[in-house]
Design a protein around this motif. Structure first.
Motif, PDB file in Angstrom:
ATOM      1  N   THR A  72       0.811  -1.216   0.000  1.00 54.09           N
ATOM      2  CA  THR A  72       0.000   0.000   0.000  1.00 54.09           C
ATOM      3  C   THR A  72       0.848   1.272   0.000  1.00 54.09           C
ATOM      4  O   THR A  72       0.401   2.307  -0.489  1.00 54.09           O
ATOM      5  CB  THR A  72      -0.950   0.029   1.211  1.00 54.09           C
ATOM      6  OG1 THR A  72      -0.189  -0.091   2.415  1.00 54.09           O
ATOM      7  CG2 THR A  72      -1.977  -1.092   1.127  1.00 54.09           C
ATOM      8  N   ASP A  73       2.083   1.201   0.531  1.00 53.26           N
ATOM      9  CA  ASP A  73       2.927   2.398   0.523  1.00 53.26           C
ATOM     10  C   ASP A  73       3.405   2.743  -0.880  1.00 53.26           C
ATOM     11  O   ASP A  73       3.696   3.899  -1.180  1.00 53.26           O
ATOM     12  CB  ASP A  73       4.112   2.237   1.479  1.00 53.26           C
ATOM     13  CG  ASP A  73       5.033   1.090   1.090  1.00 53.26           C
ATOM     14  OD1 ASP A  73       4.560   0.123   0.451  1.00 53.26           O
ATOM     15  OD2 ASP A  73       6.236   1.148   1.428  1.00 53.26           O
ATOM     16  N   GLN A  74       3.479   1.749  -1.756  1.00 52.35           N
ATOM     17  CA  GLN A  74       3.951   1.970  -3.120  1.00 52.35           C
ATOM     18  C   GLN A  74       2.827   1.911  -4.151  1.00 52.35           C
ATOM     19  O   GLN A  74       2.835   2.654  -5.139  1.00 52.35           O
ATOM     20  CB  GLN A  74       5.020   0.933  -3.480  1.00 52.35           C
ATOM     21  CG  GLN A  74       6.281   1.035  -2.642  1.00 52.35           C
ATOM     22  CD  GLN A  74       7.305  -0.040  -2.983  1.00 52.35           C
ATOM     23  OE1 GLN A  74       7.030  -0.955  -3.771  1.00 52.35           O
ATOM     24  NE2 GLN A  74       8.482   0.064  -2.406  1.00 52.35           N
ATOM     25  N   ASP A  75       1.868   1.022  -3.932  1.00 56.32           N
ATOM     26  CA  ASP A  75       0.814   0.787  -4.925  1.00 56.32           C
ATOM     27  C   ASP A  75      -0.526   1.403  -4.539  1.00 56.32           C
ATOM     28  O   ASP A  75      -1.481   1.338  -5.316  1.00 56.32           O
ATOM     29  CB  ASP A  75       0.621  -0.722  -5.135  1.00 56.32           C
ATOM     30  CG  ASP A  75       1.908  -1.401  -5.564  1.00 56.32           C
ATOM     31  OD1 ASP A  75       2.442  -1.030  -6.619  1.00 56.32           O
ATOM     32  OD2 ASP A  75       2.381  -2.291  -4.841  1.00 56.32           O
ATOM     33  N   GLY A  76      -0.618   1.995  -3.338  1.00 56.19           N
ATOM     34  CA  GLY A  76      -1.901   2.500  -2.872  1.00 56.19           C
ATOM     35  C   GLY A  76      -2.833   1.347  -2.543  1.00 56.19           C
ATOM     36  O   GLY A  76      -2.401   0.224  -2.269  1.00 56.19           O
ATOM     37  N   SER A  77      -4.141   1.617  -2.531  1.00 51.70           N
ATOM     38  CA  SER A  77      -5.092   0.533  -2.242  1.00 51.70           C
ATOM     39  C   SER A  77      -5.126  -0.454  -3.398  1.00 51.70           C
ATOM     40  O   SER A  77      -4.895  -0.088  -4.552  1.00 51.70           O
ATOM     41  CB  SER A  77      -6.485   1.107  -1.967  1.00 51.70           C
ATOM     42  OG  SER A  77      -6.958   1.828  -3.082  1.00 51.70           O
ATOM     43  N   ILE A  78      -5.407  -1.714  -3.063  1.00 51.83           N
ATOM     44  CA  ILE A  78      -5.382  -2.795  -4.059  1.00 51.83           C
ATOM     45  C   ILE A  78      -6.737  -3.484  -4.066  1.00 51.83           C
ATOM     46  O   ILE A  78      -7.254  -3.863  -3.015  1.00 51.83           O
ATOM     47  CB  ILE A  78      -4.265  -3.820  -3.760  1.00 51.83           C
ATOM     48  CG1 ILE A  78      -2.890  -3.132  -3.755  1.00 51.83           C
ATOM     49  CG2 ILE A  78      -4.282  -4.947  -4.779  1.00 51.83           C
ATOM     50  CD1 ILE A  78      -2.324  -2.878  -2.403  1.00 51.83           C
ATOM     51  N   MET A  79      -7.313  -3.630  -5.260  1.00 53.33           N
ATOM     52  CA  MET A  79      -8.631  -4.247  -5.394  1.00 53.33           C
ATOM     53  C   MET A  79      -8.521  -5.536  -6.205  1.00 53.33           C
ATOM     54  O   MET A  79      -7.935  -5.552  -7.289  1.00 53.33           O
ATOM     55  CB  MET A  79      -9.610  -3.300  -6.086  1.00 53.33           C
ATOM     56  CG  MET A  79     -11.013  -3.889  -6.259  1.00 53.33           C
ATOM     57  SD  MET A  79     -12.097  -2.812  -7.256  1.00 53.33           S
ATOM     58  CE  MET A  79     -12.315  -1.429  -6.143  1.00 53.33           C
ATOM     59  N   PHE A  80      -9.086  -6.612  -5.649  1.00 54.12           N
ATOM     60  CA  PHE A  80      -9.207  -7.890  -6.356  1.00 54.12           C
ATOM     61  C   PHE A  80     -10.676  -8.084  -6.698  1.00 54.12           C
ATOM     62  O   PHE A  80     -11.492  -8.345  -5.826  1.00 54.12           O
ATOM     63  CB  PHE A  80      -8.700  -9.041  -5.472  1.00 54.12           C
ATOM     64  CG  PHE A  80      -7.236  -8.951  -5.145  1.00 54.12           C
ATOM     65  CD1 PHE A  80      -6.293  -9.568  -5.940  1.00 54.12           C
ATOM     66  CD2 PHE A  80      -6.810  -8.241  -4.022  1.00 54.12           C
ATOM     67  CE1 PHE A  80      -4.932  -9.474  -5.638  1.00 54.12           C
ATOM     68  CE2 PHE A  80      -5.460  -8.142  -3.711  1.00 54.12           C
ATOM     69  CZ  PHE A  80      -4.520  -8.765  -4.527  1.00 54.12           C
ATOM     70  N   LYS A  81     -10.992  -7.910  -7.968  1.00 60.43           N
ATOM     71  CA  LYS A  81     -12.380  -7.991  -8.412  1.00 60.43           C
ATOM     72  C   LYS A  81     -12.601  -9.302  -9.164  1.00 60.43           C
ATOM     73  O   LYS A  81     -11.840  -9.655 -10.060  1.00 60.43           O
ATOM     74  CB  LYS A  81     -12.712  -6.806  -9.324  1.00 60.43           C
ATOM     75  CG  LYS A  81     -14.180  -6.695  -9.694  1.00 60.43           C
ATOM     76  CD  LYS A  81     -14.456  -5.461 -10.543  1.00 60.43           C
ATOM     77  CE  LYS A  81     -14.377  -4.197  -9.731  1.00 60.43           C
ATOM     78  NZ  LYS A  81     -14.816  -3.005 -10.518  1.00 60.43           N
ATOM     79  N   ILE A  82     -13.655 -10.006  -8.748  1.00 56.91           N
ATOM     80  CA  ILE A  82     -13.974 -11.290  -9.384  1.00 56.91           C
ATOM     81  C   ILE A  82     -15.199 -11.104 -10.271  1.00 56.91           C
ATOM     82  O   ILE A  82     -16.293 -10.798  -9.787  1.00 56.91           O
ATOM     83  CB  ILE A  82     -14.232 -12.393  -8.336  1.00 56.91           C
ATOM     84  CG1 ILE A  82     -13.034 -12.524  -7.409  1.00 56.91           C
ATOM     85  CG2 ILE A  82     -14.530 -13.719  -9.025  1.00 56.91           C
ATOM     86  CD1 ILE A  82     -13.271 -13.406  -6.199  1.00 56.91           C
ATOM     87  N   LYS A  83     -14.995 -11.250 -11.559  1.00 50.45           N
ATOM     88  CA  LYS A  83     -16.081 -11.063 -12.517  1.00 50.45           C
ATOM     89  C   LYS A  83     -16.008 -12.157 -13.570  1.00 50.45           C
ATOM     90  O   LYS A  83     -14.944 -12.399 -14.150  1.00 50.45           O
ATOM     91  CB  LYS A  83     -15.969  -9.680 -13.175  1.00 50.45           C
ATOM     92  CG  LYS A  83     -17.184  -9.287 -13.980  1.00 50.45           C
ATOM     93  CD  LYS A  83     -17.052  -7.851 -14.464  1.00 50.45           C
ATOM     94  CE  LYS A  83     -18.298  -7.418 -15.232  1.00 50.45           C
ATOM     95  NZ  LYS A  83     -18.187  -6.018 -15.707  1.00 50.45           N
TER      96      LYS A  83
END
Length: 686
Positions: free
Chosen positions: A664-675
């Motif tokens: 999170t310090d380098q990439d910000g928030s991370i979202m794993f979306k399942i579609k």
């Protein structure tokens, strides 16, 4: 053929304006596509520059200092500085330069992007600052005298706001109430304020023998000076330009509608400052000006006029796409609130501000008037009915919202009541979009040196941890705004991995400001922080459960991997395993190596798709044997930038080498979306 015939009837003046608009937009998009870079790097520096702005905020003095033609530095130092330094002063200052880092969470305001658009790439915690030369500019000196006079005035808070457009003195909780009620626009100096001055100056010059052209030049010069006092804010520049351009237009093209003067001001400001396109004030100011001018031109021909309620409704509709995109909440009662606030401010408070500045004896009366303003706003803020949560629109949805807004505007101007049906139907549909368009995703939020992960399963919401910081309210500034932007109206289950402040410090703020269904605690005795939360839960009659084994969510289960009770809070962390649409997720809390060994002995777990790494990547967790056994495909580390603990540990990073690591310090928030049974990963990089 019909369109060609209509095109021929358009005057040459209109065609030129439309061509200029098209060319301006193309040129603006081209200029915005060119990346801008800073000439500086982080570290200790001694610099010289010219102060462009200075103000007080939260006990600190903020200085905006121009270093060269392209770049400015945001300087911060403790203590008073407004009386010592002023605009156009040349100063030498030294301290530690650090890159401006904004909010790295999806859909939320990013200060870093805002700063870069305004020429800021770095900010400095100033250690020493010395004035080299004071500005001798007569206008700067006049502004300084006015500011000093206001600063000594007993009613300075609202005098700064209404006379100079400086809202920094207004208490934070009060200004937030104005924002929530949809009346904060009254504190932006704009056409309403300049119209007051134009009326006064016109009346003063009416009986003089000065030529009309000279009158216009004189009024415009005084408006420019007032714009200077208000630091050339976008709304002031727009109003000032519109006045001048309309006067010129009346002389050379009197038959043309007023809307073209607004269009010309738009073209000029966008051409000179292309980054204005992203500025909230620019979007609101021109959108409202375009529509108000358009309806006035159109109804003038029919000798009709909208009443105050219709005008308030029109402004609400115009603002709707911008408000949804930036704030994700709409207060429909603002239509009614503005019926009181607009005349109260424009007719009473704003003009009276100048009288009180000249006659301080009237300050007690002015104080009573501002207390009425504040009290009414704070009262209205408590009314929850009418506050609608709107999910962040995709480009397609945004285009649709704009089209619906334009349709409502035309129907309203034509006095066709069907606009109400269209508007109400849209609001009802869009505010419930999540129940229609159901998604499954897992988002690890950037909450600095803490943990907060949101799981959304077919409109059922689970939040694991809340983060926590003594100096920053992550619940109010990150978690709740993100939930609003995601169209989430309630948290069905709040899970606290354990009782450390960086994992549950914002829990009380969250349950006090958002709807929470139930709370899950870990095993072991409740510590002081957990006991404080339980008191709040009891007050609000929110059920809570400690040390559970599993949780049913829709057709899914969350398994709590309980082994035994340990003698420390970290190892007592809730470790959660779940399978979403075939993808395996594991959330470790702050569990250490001992608990990891016990999990391997008790449970048969292997080949994890997404691992929420334990204890922010500390060496006390993520043992090599454990990582090799569960073999994560993706690893997420929630960690603060340049944290004092040195997280994440290099050995841990080596252990996770076979997985794709997100931080999170380098990439910000991370979202794993399942579609469609496929895993899509998005990172909110700075």
């Amino acid at each position: 053929m019909l369109y060609l015939k209509k095109l021929k009837t358009i005057s040459k003046y209109k065609k030129i304006n439309l061509c200029l608009l098209f060319l301006c937009i193309i040129l603006t998009l081209f200029r915005l596509s060119i990346p801008e870079k800073s000439n500086f790097t982080e570290g200790n520096r001694s610099l010289t520059g010219t102060i462009e702005k200075v103000y007080q905020k939260e006990g600190k003095t903020i200085l905006e200092i121009r270093i060269n033609r392209k770049e400015k530095i945001r300087g911060i130092f403790k203590g008073k500085g407004e009386s010592t330094f002023f605009e156009q002063d040349i100063v030498n200052f030294s301290g530690t330069l650090e890159e401006i880092r904004g909010n790295q969470n999806f859909y939320l305001f990013s200060y870093s992007k805002y700063a870069q658009r305004n020429g800021f790439f770095f900010q400095m915690n100033i250690d020493t600052i010395q004035k080299i030369k004071s500005s001798q500019n007569i206008f700067v000196q006049m502004k300084k005298i006015i500011r000093e006079r206001i600063d000594k005035h007993p009613s300075k808070i609202y005098l700064f706001a209404f006379i100079l457009g400086d809202k920094n003195e207004i208490p934070k909780e009060v200004y937030e109430s104005y924002q929530e009620n949809g009346v904060a626009h009254l504190f932006a100096i704009s056409g309403m304020h300049l119209s007051f001055w134009v009326t006064i100056l016109t009346l003063c010059l009416k009986k003089t023998k000065i030529k009309e052209r000279t009158k216009i030049i004189l009024i415009f010069t005084l408006l420019v000076f007032y714009s200077f006092l208000a630091s050339f804010s976008i709304s002031v520049l727009r109003a000032c330009l519109c006045y001048l351009l309309r006067k010129i237009e009346k002389r050379y093209h009197p038959e043309e509608p007023c809307i073209f003067s607004v269009l010309q001001a738009f073209i000029l400001l966008l051409f000179i400052f292309p980054h204005n396109l992203f500025a909230l004030a620019f979007q609101y100011s021109f959108a409202i000006s375009f529509v108000l001018t358009f309806q006035r031109d159109k109804l003038k021909r029919k000798k009709l006029k909208l009443n105050r309620l219709e005008l308030s409704l029109l402004i609400f509709i115009v603002s709707l796409p911008i408000t949804i995109f930036h704030f994700h909440q709409v207060n429909i009662l603002s239509i009614l609130y503005n019926l009181f606030f607009i005349p109260y401010v424009s007719v009473l408070l704003f003009p009276f501000s100048f009288v009180v500045l000249l006659l301080p004896q009237l300050a007690p009366l002015y104080e009573k008037m501002t207390q009425v303003l504040e009290g009414t706003s704070l009262f209205c803020q408590q009314i929850k009915f009418g506050k609608l949560t709107m999910p962040h629109p995709s480009p397609v949805w945004l285009a649709g919202i704009i089209l619906i807004g334009i349709s409502c505007i035309f129907l309203l101007i034509e006095r066709k009541k069907s606009y109400l049906l269209l508007l109400c139907g849209f609001l009802l549909f869009y505010t419930n979009l999540n129940f229609i368009h159901k998604e499954t995703y897992v988002t690890t939020l950037d909450v600095g040196q803490g943990d907060a992960t949101l799981i959304n399963i077919q409109s059922q919401t689970i939040l694991i941890d809340t983060g926590g910081s003594i100096s920053y309210d992550y619940a109010k500034n990150v978690i709740i705004p993100y939930l609003n932007a995601s169209g989430i109206k309630s948290i069905e289950t709040l899970i606290l991995s354990h009782g450390d402040y960086d994992h549950m410090g914002e829990a009380i703020n969250l349950v006090n400001n958002f709807k929470v269904g139930k709370v899950i605690f870990n095993c072991g005795e409740f510590n002081e922080l957990e006991q404080e939360l339980i008191k709040e839960l009891d007050k609000k009659k929110i059920p809570y459960y400690p040390c559970i084994k599993e949780l049913n969510i829709d057709n899914n289960k969350l398994y709590f991997l309980q082994t035994k009770e340990y003698d420390n809070e970290n190892d007592n962390s809730n470790v959660i395993y779940t399978k979403l649409n075939g993808y395996k997720f594991m959330f470790m809390g702050d569990a250490g190596i001992e608990k990891e060994k016990d999990i391997l002995e008790k449970y048969n777990i292997s080949t994890i798709d997404v691992l929420k790494v334990g204890h922010h990547g500390s060496k006390t967790s993520s043992d090599k044997n454990f990582i090799n056994e569960i073999d994560p495909k993706y690893s997420v580390i929630s960690v603060g930038k340049n944290n004092r603990y040195g997280h994440p540990n290099k050995e841990v990073l080596n252990n996770l080498d076979n997985s794709k690591i997100y931080r999170t310090d380098q990439d910000g928030s991370i979202m794993f979306k399942i579609k469609n049974n496929k895993l899509k990963i998005e990172a909110c990089s700075p």
